[in-house]
Each structure stands twice: as C-alpha cells, then as structure tokens.
Design a protein around this motif. Structure first.
Motif, PDB file in Angstrom:
ATOM      1  N   PHE A   1      10.824   6.725   0.367  1.00 44.30           N
ATOM      2  CA  PHE A   1       9.774   5.771   0.022  1.00 44.30           C
ATOM      3  C   PHE A   1       9.050   5.335   1.286  1.00 44.30           C
ATOM      4  O   PHE A   1       9.660   4.882   2.247  1.00 44.30           O
ATOM      5  N   LYS A   2       7.720   5.486   1.294  1.00 45.46           N
ATOM      6  CA  LYS A   2       6.896   5.070   2.429  1.00 45.46           C
ATOM      7  C   LYS A   2       5.823   4.113   1.938  1.00 45.46           C
ATOM      8  O   LYS A   2       5.235   4.327   0.880  1.00 45.46           O
ATOM      9  N   ALA A   3       5.581   3.073   2.706  1.00 44.80           N
ATOM     10  CA  ALA A   3       4.550   2.101   2.334  1.00 44.80           C
ATOM     11  C   ALA A   3       4.030   1.377   3.563  1.00 44.80           C
ATOM     12  O   ALA A   3       4.722   1.269   4.580  1.00 44.80           O
TER      13      ALA A   3
ATOM     14  N   VAL B   1       0.862  -1.182   0.000  1.00 46.03           N
ATOM     15  CA  VAL B   1       0.000   0.000   0.000  1.00 46.03           C
ATOM     16  C   VAL B   1       0.897   1.229   0.000  1.00 46.03           C
ATOM     17  O   VAL B   1       1.548   1.541   1.004  1.00 46.03           O
ATOM     18  N   THR B   2       0.936   1.905  -1.130  1.00 41.06           N
ATOM     19  CA  THR B   2       1.777   3.092  -1.253  1.00 41.06           C
ATOM     20  C   THR B   2       1.182   4.048  -2.279  1.00 41.06           C
ATOM     21  O   THR B   2       0.336   3.661  -3.092  1.00 41.06           O
ATOM     22  N   GLU B   3       1.633   5.284  -2.265  1.00 45.52           N
ATOM     23  CA  GLU B   3       0.940   6.345  -2.982  1.00 45.52           C
ATOM     24  C   GLU B   3       1.173   6.362  -4.485  1.00 45.52           C
ATOM     25  O   GLU B   3       0.400   6.977  -5.222  1.00 45.52           O
TER      26      GLU B   3
ATOM     27  N   GLY C   1       2.505  -3.830   9.027  1.00 44.83           N
ATOM     28  CA  GLY C   1       3.492  -2.853   9.477  1.00 44.83           C
ATOM     29  C   GLY C   1       3.811  -1.850   8.381  1.00 44.83           C
ATOM     30  O   GLY C   1       3.252  -1.896   7.277  1.00 44.83           O
ATOM     31  N   LYS C   2       4.732  -0.936   8.699  1.00 46.35           N
ATOM     32  CA  LYS C   2       5.118   0.113   7.762  1.00 46.35           C
ATOM     33  C   LYS C   2       6.588  -0.007   7.402  1.00 46.35           C
ATOM     34  O   LYS C   2       7.390  -0.504   8.195  1.00 46.35           O
ATOM     35  N   VAL C   3       6.900   0.455   6.204  1.00 47.01           N
ATOM     36  CA  VAL C   3       8.269   0.462   5.718  1.00 47.01           C
ATOM     37  C   VAL C   3       8.597   1.872   5.241  1.00 47.01           C
ATOM     38  O   VAL C   3       7.787   2.510   4.557  1.00 47.01           O
ATOM     39  N   GLU C   4       9.774   2.346   5.603  1.00 42.80           N
ATOM     40  CA  GLU C   4      10.229   3.653   5.137  1.00 42.80           C
ATOM     41  C   GLU C   4      11.717   3.564   4.853  1.00 42.80           C
ATOM     42  O   GLU C   4      12.477   3.012   5.638  1.00 42.80           O
TER      43      GLU C   4
END
Length: 935
Positions: free
Chosen positions: A641-643, A629-631, A688-691
């Motif tokens: 990069f954020k997801a 899920v990313t923009e 969770g989130k990844v950056e």
C-alpha cells in the motif's frame, strides 16, 4: 414597575405608530391593508402588504395537479395588478422631501391621486419615488401598478431565477419595507465606504442633497465595531460643508487596532455620518481586501478557498425571497455548519437583508444580473433593462463586506463584446469586487476570456476527453459517460489541474455535484404556504402504481447515502487540485424546478434530510482538510500500500509544528499508524508518504484509514476494502451458464444449482444500462436533450439497494447502498426490468430507478425454477473478475450458492422466467423537458 411599563409602551408606540422616526427622517409605515384591483377600475377587494397575489389568494385557481417540473402555485397570476392606499400627510411634512420606498417588487408605475408620478423596472433593488411635487399635507391616495407580465422582458421572465416558476415563482406584489419617508431638504443622499485593510483605513464618499446655502454646516463621522467580542472605536472626524459642493471624499484612519473582516472573523463597523441637527446616516461595512492571488483568492493577504453553494431563491412557503435578516442568518448559519463560506446567486440578486446577514456570518457572495440566456446588441430593450438593474445593484449593495464577486448571469451566450462592455461600465463605477462575464458562459467551451477577474466554469475550454473539466460530474449530453466519477476507476489521485493551468485567472467549479436522490415523500407535509408539492404527489402515485410504495424510504436513504459519498469525492477532487480556487455546489439543498431536481443533502427548506451529520460533512468541506492520496480503494492482502498524505490548508492559523496522525484500523483493531510533521504555508501542503504491506486477510474486510491534525478538530477518514490474496473461484456444484437455452432449462429441470450470467447482447430491450453514480440532475431533462442532439442518454438510475446481511455477501462486505467497491460490477451491468414480477418479489440487489420510469430493476436475484435453484447476476462477472472487487463478488456468490443458505423462497415457472428475458418492455410517455442553455 408600572413606571417602567409605561415608558416601554410609549417606546413601542413611537416605533410602530403612524409616523415613526429614523434619525432625522420621519417614516410612515404603509404595511397592512391596501385596496386591490386587476383592472384599475373596481377596487372592491383588499390585500395585505407586504405580500403577493399568492399570499393573498388572488388570481386564477390552479387546477393542474399533474405538474412535475416544479412546485405548483395555488393561485396563478401574471400581468398588471393595482394596489392603492389612502394616506394622511401630517402638517410637519410640509416643505420636506417625501419619498415612496418599496423594498422589492416587479416593474411599477405610481400615481398620487390621479397624477402620474413615474415608473421603475428594477428587479433587484428598491423602487424609490420622489413624491415631493405631488403630495402635500392632508389626505391622498397612492396607487401602485405592479406588472409581472410584459413589464419584464420575456427572456428574463422565462428563465431568470428572479422570476421563473422553477424557483421563487413569478410573483406579483410588494415585499419587504413599504413606507413614505420625509427628509429635510438638506440630507445625506448616500455614504459609500471603500476599505483598505492593508492600510487600516477607509475612503468615505459622502453625497449630500444640496450644493448651495450649506456653507458652515458641520459633518461628524464616527465608527465602532459592533458585532465582535473585541471592542474598537474610531476617533471622531469632522468636516465643514461648502457651498457649490455636494460630494465629499476623505480617508478615515482606523488605526493599528483596526479589526478586519473575513469569513472566519467577520468584524463589522458601523459608520455614522451626521449633518449636525439636520440628518444622519449609518452604514455597516467591513475592513477587508478580497483579491486575486495568482490562481487563488486572498482575503486580507491570506489565501482562501471558496467552498460555495448555488442559490436558486428557493422559499417554498412564500414563493418569494426572505426579506428579513434573521431568516437569512439562519440560512447562512446552516451553510457554515456544513463548511460552506460562499454563495452564488444563480441569475438573481438577493435583498439587503441577505447581504446584512452574510456580513454578520462571514459569507462571500456572488450576486448576478437576472438573466440566463443570450447577450446581444440587437436585443436593446433587454440590454437596457439589465444595464439599469446592474447599475442599481452596484449602487445599492457595494458597501457590504460580503459582496466580493459579481457575474452577468448564468450560462450566457451571444456577443462577448457586449458582455465586456457591461463589465467595463460596472467596473468604472464600482471597484470593490471582482467581475466575471457570467457563470459558465458558453458552457465553458471558450475557457477564460480576457477582461474577467475570475472564471466560474464547468470546463476550461473544449476537449474531447476530461482534461479541461473543472468538476467531476456531467450529464451524458456534455461528457462521455458523465465525466470523471462515473467513468474512471475509483481513486484518490485525480484532480483538475490539467484544466486549471489553461486559465490565467482563478477558477471556481460551476454547479459542482448535481447528484440526484430519490424524493423523501415525508417532506410533503411541510408545504403549508403558497406552493403545493403536487410534483411529489405525482411521483408517489407513480411508485404506488409500480407496486413499490413500501420501498420509498429505502430508495431515499440508499440513494441519499450514495450521493453524500459522491459529493465528498467531487469536493476532495477540488481540494486535491493545486490551482483550484473554489467550487459552487449544486447543491447543498434541493432544487424544486426543472423537472424536480432532488440534488441536495438538505431539503428545499434548508433542513437536514438525515443523510449526513454536519460534523461529518465538514471533515471533507472545511478550511483545513486532511487528504489521503492513493491510487485505489480496493486492495488484496500482502499488497504494498502506497499513499501520499496532504493537507488542504486554507485556514488562518499556521500548521507549522503540528503533526498529521494516521491510523489504519480493521474494526477496532489498529493495524498500523504514524505521525507526519506539517510545514508552514497555505494551499495544498505535502505532509509526506506512507508505504506498508497490507495484512494477509483470510476473509474480505472493510478497513478505515483515519487522518487527524493533532491539537485541532480537523480529521478525515477513508474506507479501504482488502480482499484475500489467495481466494479462488470454487464452482463446486454450481453450473455457470451464459444463455437461457434448452441446456440451462434442462439443468434446472434436473434440480441443479445454476448461476446465470446473461450476455448483454442477448438481453435486448428488457434491461437498462449500468450507471455507477446517481443520475445527474434529473432524468427527464437530460434524456430530452440527449435525444434531441442524438447522444446516448444516461441509464438514469440512482444506485443500488440491498441487504448487507444477506448471505450472498458473506465474503463481500457492502453497505445497503452503492460504494466504491461496486464500480466494476455496476459499470459492467445491465439491470433487468422486472415490472411484471409479483409486487412482493424483490431482487437481492435492486437498482433504484428514477421517478419518471419507476421500473423494478434487478441486478442480482434468485428463484426456484422447477426442481432447480437459480441465481441471476445481471453484470458480466467474467469481465469484472480481473479486478479484486469483481473477483471477490464472484467468489462470494459461488460460496453462497454452494452453502446450505442458498434456498430461494419463491418458485416460478419456466414461462415466467422466459417472459422476464424475452417479453415486451414497458413503454414510457415521458414528456420532453428542455434547458435554455442547450437551445
């Protein structure tokens, strides 16, 4: 060995001979030759039944080879046809109940000798006639009149997938089992099984044929699981019949070891009910509870997601539905290969063989009444016809574990109170499945209507924007610019929850997808049955006339590859929706009607088109799907990069303690990665989130981010395009112009390199619009509708075709087909019609046109004009340069033009160039094709 052979042969004779036995019922198989007549006067012809007038080559020879709205019948017939057969009734049938059983046909009337027996109009269930008062031992003639004309209400005949020429055809004949049955006077009329998976029991309802003189007769029940590795037998249960009573209801306890039925483990029991020495009957069923669980469905308490396909009764060899279990098992096994666990039957109900196969393979079914149109109280003949057919469906098929949903028909309009009355009456007699008033009633504009257990819809109520949409793709007649996918900057965030919260019941996305591909003309050789692919021939001839026959396979592959990506995006948008309960694709397979809609990744035969392997498709269409899920898809180097990582978990095993691994690769090089621990639960789970900061790339590249659930086969992967952060537009020796005027022609005459980016306003009618996704359904139908309701029509194109190795893409990675990085360029494009250019001249980037127009469309092309070198881009690069991908394409074009590689191979005069932009546009004689839902 000889003794064994003799026993085997006697067995064959007993099954296939004149009077076979089924339990205590004797069967006379009537398949084979029947006398035939169109006028009930001269029976000088013969046909083979089961079969149709088509399979027997009877009727008017079809000489219209120009039909493109559907496959063509070689022999056409609509009306009354008479079938007769002489039979000899054996002496031991005297005093028995004798029935004529015809498994599937059209409205019929039956005579024995010259005596009229009765009539039956069911389209969805067997026709059964009691001949006991008409037939005795000895020779008799049975005559059946089958009416596929006025015997069927016109509204059904013209639109229902039970009858329409667009799908199985409006055939005349008798298919499936055709037999005489001799029953003892005391026999079992029906056995209905009402399972309760939670309590591990089933309520059994037995109806016998007599209510007097039966006291003391013993009924024995037994049940055994028969299709599973685990074995389970249920203890015998006995009851005694009573005088004055013909119906018995009792609970049958299956015990703690009972096996449950689901799409993952479709355990079936065979329940045997025997009136000792008189009759016996077997019923297959599954212990299952399919229920509403909030905004989702559950099977035996486990949340489930319906990954469905639409079925239009497409059987190109016979022109009618398959009647054997094995063919339907093949169908459902293919569905399961592609992760499908659900099937909706658009305005028709399949035969018993289909339900049997779905029971065995674990598929959730939604049959429908044979209607696509309007429910109105004043249409009494139609309403009575549908009510009778619907009641027959409930009585005939409700024992099947796979039968979980029922809808009144397709895209109904009219009186909602009449629909409510239908559902209320069906629900009174049958509570084993859930009900809806129809699929996509009122085109979704009313949203959920009280009284429905679930909602199949394309939108949940009306809104001018996309906030009520329950699918990502629409026609231009229904949504501005065709909806989410065609008119929203590509992302992996958007979902349908804003629409779904407007419903109080589970929502299933109606006819999701409809992404058109160019036809595969190699498929034509597969049509060896009653239907001719003359629509294919017309389309092929049009392409040859347009001088592009050599591009047919390229068009098919490129449009098909892009349609796979679009289906994936739509499916994942469903899975990212917390409150979505399922979708029904239109379709996994092609639809041969309504203008010929090649919207499948499989062809009309359910065979692969070679566009995607099943295991790849299952990465995004399965019970468990890892989701990124990313923009956006396109990034620049050094960007942050954020997801979010999510898992759509609708499997039957807990993921607690497992990890979701992710890795970002540039080719074979791993740039980053990690693991996220998964929690317990079902539905859409947060992992969770990844950056991270993306690397500082010097050259544009396509990376891949892969997700996998450790210890399982569940994985998914996503393309990410990363472009240099410091890239500049180096015009060098290139002159960038916006007008084809004297100055531009002067530059070319002097030998300049010219990049021509025409302004759309100057291009007049020599261009078509920019369509990002492939055209929805087919161009002809929705162009007709848009013209009538005065809305802008879709540009009608099917994506791009290009050569990824061309040096113009030296710093703009691309496939040979459209992908997400092309969005701003294509949306701001106006491909030019190049029909008058030489047949062997093709643009660098060609836009694939539809089969109705067959324009040669150029997006990027080059040529020499005089002493100069010209490259034309029919997309406004000055507008798209504010996006990473638009800027990068612009830069890559300029790099190419400033290199030694820029040396167009064809020279054209100034007049040819002018004619391309200022000449007359070719016209079109496309005929109108309407759709009943828009009348």
């Amino acid at each position: 060995m000889r003794k064994f052979y003799l026993i085997f042969l006697l067995g064959v004779i007993s099954v296939c001979g004149f009077a076979a036995h089924s339990g205590n019922t004797e069967i006379m198989d009537l398949k084979g030759k029947w006398n035939f007549s169109f006028d009930n006067k001269t029976y000088d012809d013969e046909v083979i039944l089961p079969g149709t007038t088509d399979t027997n080559r009877k009727g008017k020879v079809n000489e219209n080879r120009n039909e493109t709205t559907f496959l063509s019948r070689y022999y056409k017939f609509e009306g009354k046809a008479w079938y007769s057969k002489d039979v000899v009734i054996p002496e031991n049938w005297d005093g028995k109940v004798i029935r004529l059983f015809m498994e599937r046909t059209r409205p019929t009337k039956v005579w024995v000798d010259d005596k009229y027996v009765g009539n039956n109009s069911y389209l969805s269930t067997p026709h059964v006639y009691d001949l006991s008062g008409f037939i005795t031992p000895g020779k008799h003639r049975i005559t059946v009149m089958v009416d596929n004309g006025d015997g069927i209400p016109s509204q059904i005949r013209s639109s229902s997938h039970a009858c329409t020429e667009s799908t199985q055809t409006n055939w005349n004949g008798i298919i499936g089992r055709i037999e005489l049955q001799a029953w003892n006077k005391l026999h079992i009329k029906s056995v209905q099984v009402y399972p309760d998976a939670e309590k591990r029991l089933a309520r059994v309802r037995i109806e016998t044929s007599m209510d007097k003189g039966i006291a003391g007769e013993k009924v024995v029940m037994s049940a055994e699981a028969f299709n599973t590795k685990k074995k389970h037998s249920v203890k015998l249960l006995e009851i005694l019949l009573e005088d004055g009573k013909s119906v018995y209801e009792l609970d049958y306890d299956f015990g703690k070891k009972a096996l449950l039925w689901s799409d993952a483990e479709p355990a079936l029991y065979r329940l045997n009910v025997s009136i000792v020495g008189k009759d016996e009957k077997s019923v297959n069923f599954g212990l299952r509870n399919f229920e509403v669980d909030g905004m989702l469905f559950s099977i035996n308490g486990n949340k489930t997601f319906l990954r469905g396909k639409h079925d239009a009764c497409v059987f190109p060899l016979t022109g009618y539905t398959a009647m054997d279990v094995e063919e339907w098992r093949r169908y459902f096994r293919i569905c399961k290969e592609y992760g499908i666990n659900h099937c909706r039957f658009h305005s028709w109900c399949p035969p018993k063989a289909c339900f049997d196969a779905a029971d065995l393979e674990g598929i959730f079914l939604q049959p429908e009444l044979p209607i696509w149109g309007s429910f109105k109280k004043e249409s009494k003949e139609l309403m009575d016809f549908l009510m009778n057919d619907g009641m027959a469906i409930q009585n005939e098929y409700s024992n099947h574990a796979s039968f979980v949903l029922f809808a009144l028909g397709n895209e109904l309009s009219g009186d909602i109170n009449v629909m409510k009355d239908f559902v209320n009456k069906f629900r009174e007699v049958e509570k084993r499945h859930l009900y809806a008033y129809g699929s996509n009633i009122f085109l979704g504009t009313k949203g959920h209507v009280p009284g429905e257990d679930f909602l199949v819809t394309c939108r949940v109520g009306w809104a001018k924007d996309y906030s009520t949409h329950a699918r990502a793709s629409f026609s231009f007649a229904d949504a501005e610019e065709g909806g989410y996918l065609n008119n929203t900057y590509p992302n992996l965030v958007m979902n349908f929850d804003s629409a779904l919260v407007k419903s109080k019941v589970p929502v299933i996305g109606h006819e999701t997808g409809q992404f058109q591909t160019y036809p595969n003309f190699d498929e034509m050789k597969k049509y060896t049955g009653v239907l001719a692919p003359w629509n294919f021939e017309v389309f092929k001839n049009r392409l040859e006339k347009a001088g592009m026959a050599d591009k047919a396979k390229d068009f098919f592959r490129a449009s098909g590859a892009w349609s796979v990506e679009l289906y994936r995006a739509d499916i994942e948008m469903n899975l990212r929706s917390k409150y979505m309960s399922g979708f029904q694709l239109l379709d996994l397979q092609d639809y041969p009607g309504q203008g010929s809609a090649y919207v499948g990744i499989l062809d009309a035969f359910m065979d692969s088109k070679g566009l995607v392997k099943p295991e790849k498709w299952r990465e995004f269409c399965s019970e468990v799907v890892p989701l990124l899920v990313t923009e956006k898809y396109t990034w620049t180097g050094r960007e942050n990069f954020k997801a979010e990582m999510k898992v759509a978990n609708y499997g039957y095993s807990s993921l607690k303690g497992k990890t979701l691994s992710w890795s970002l690769k540039d080719g074979g090089k791993v740039l980053s990665g990690g693991k996220l621990r998964l929690c317990d639960g079902q539905g859409l789970l947060d992992a969770g989130k990844v950056e991270m900061q993306l690397p500082d790339v010097r050259k544009a590249c396509k990376m891949e981010l892969t997700l996998s659930v450790n210890g399982t086969s569940y994985r998914n992967s996503y393309p990410l395009w990363v472009y240099p952060a410091e890239k500049k537009l180096e015009k060098g020796n290139v002159e960038v112009v916006r007008k084809l005027d004297g100055r531009t022609l002067g530059l070319l005459a002097k030998g300049a390199k010219v990049l021509f980016i025409p302004e759309k306003v100057d291009c007049g009618d020599v261009t078509v619009g920019g369509l990002f996704q492939t055209d929805y359904w087919n161009y002809r139908m929705f162009k007709s509708i848009c013209d009538r309701i005065k809305k802008p029509a879709s540009p009608g194109t099917l994506g791009i075709l290009t050569n990824p190795e061309h040096p113009v893409f030296g710093d703009f990675p691309t496939e040979g087909h459209t992908n997400w990085q092309w969005y701003p360029v294509i949306k701001n494009s106006y491909p030019i019609i190049m029909d008058n250019m030489p047949k062997d001249y093709y643009p660098i980037v060609q836009v694939i046109d539809n089969v109705e127009r067959n324009h040669k469309l150029g997006l990027i092309f080059e040529m020499k004009v005089g002493a100069g070198k010209l490259l034309v881009c029919m997309a406004d690069l000055e507008v798209t340069r504010n996006t990473p991908e638009g800027f990068q394409l612009y830069a890559s074009i300029l790099d190419y033009m400033n290199s030694a590689d820029f040396n167009p191979g064809r020279t054209f005069s100034v007049d040819v160039l002018k004619n391309l932009f200022f000449g007359e546009k070719a016209g079109s004689d496309m005929k109108v094709l309407e759709n009943i839902s828009y009348n």
